[in-house]
Design a protein around this motif. Sequence first.
Motif, PDB file in Angstrom:
ATOM      1  N   GLY A  32      23.517  28.482  20.755  1.00 49.91           N
ATOM      2  CA  GLY A  32      23.461  29.781  21.962  1.00 49.91           C
ATOM      3  C   GLY A  32      24.304  30.784  21.732  1.00 49.91           C
ATOM      4  N   THR A  33      24.527  31.508  22.976  1.00 52.95           N
ATOM      5  CA  THR A  33      25.350  32.654  22.726  1.00 52.95           C
ATOM      6  C   THR A  33      26.841  32.215  23.532  1.00 52.95           C
ATOM      7  OG1 THR A  33      23.483  34.212  23.232  1.00 52.95           O
ATOM      8  CG2 THR A  33      25.825  35.080  23.599  1.00 52.95           C
ATOM      9  N   PRO A  34      27.902  32.108  22.732  1.00 54.24           N
ATOM     10  CA  PRO A  34      29.237  31.628  23.204  1.00 54.24           C
ATOM     11  C   PRO A  34      29.496  32.185  24.713  1.00 54.24           C
ATOM     12  CG  PRO A  34      29.447  32.243  21.058  1.00 54.24           C
ATOM     13  CD  PRO A  34      28.016  32.682  21.403  1.00 54.24           C
ATOM     14  N   GLU A  35      29.224  33.434  24.881  1.00 52.47           N
ATOM     15  CA  GLU A  35      29.591  34.119  26.201  1.00 52.47           C
ATOM     16  C   GLU A  35      28.953  33.341  27.325  1.00 52.47           C
ATOM     17  OE1 GLU A  35      28.336  35.717  23.612  1.00 52.47           O
ATOM     18  OE2 GLU A  35      30.150  36.792  22.831  1.00 52.47           O
ATOM     19  N   ALA A  36      28.011  32.850  27.135  1.00 49.77           N
ATOM     20  CA  ALA A  36      27.139  31.959  28.361  1.00 49.77           C
ATOM     21  C   ALA A  36      28.008  30.672  28.718  1.00 49.77           C
ATOM     22  CB  ALA A  36      25.686  31.326  27.827  1.00 49.77           C
ATOM     23  N   TRP A  37      28.861  30.352  27.698  1.00 47.75           N
ATOM     24  CA  TRP A  37      29.763  29.239  28.180  1.00 47.75           C
ATOM     25  C   TRP A  37      31.078  29.688  28.630  1.00 47.75           C
ATOM     26  CZ3 TRP A  37      25.557  28.601  25.400  1.00 47.75           C
ATOM     27  CH2 TRP A  37      24.930  27.492  25.462  1.00 47.75           C
ATOM     28  N   PHE A  38      31.263  30.882  28.686  1.00 44.04           N
ATOM     29  CA  PHE A  38      32.695  31.485  29.085  1.00 44.04           C
ATOM     30  C   PHE A  38      32.413  32.939  29.996  1.00 44.04           C
ATOM     31  CE2 PHE A  38      33.495  29.150  25.267  1.00 44.04           C
ATOM     32  CZ  PHE A  38      34.421  28.340  25.570  1.00 44.04           C
TER      33      PHE A  38
END
Length: 86
Positions: free
Chosen positions: A21-27
Amino acid sequence: MTATLPDEHPHWRQDAACRAGTPEAWFPSQGLALDAKAICMGCPVRRACGLYAIDLNIGFGVWAAFDVRFERAPLVAWLANGSAVA
Ligand code: SF4
């Protein structure tokens, strides 16, 4: 709560569903991160991920489908209640 990473998943990051996934989605800087949480719900290493976040006292981001900024207590309760082995 004192948590310990389970021996059965010593390299849990390798099996993390969020690797693709796109790391930004988790942060997220705003919003509820519902897309990330949905992926977490099907992650095979969800429990190990949650234990890691608690062990390291991480204060930001979505871990095991919980946004630890606001959902730390529910994450701890989920882990303490014998969350799924994943
Ligand atoms: S449970 Fe943890 S390892 Fe799995 S997708 Fe969510 S943040 Fe990634």
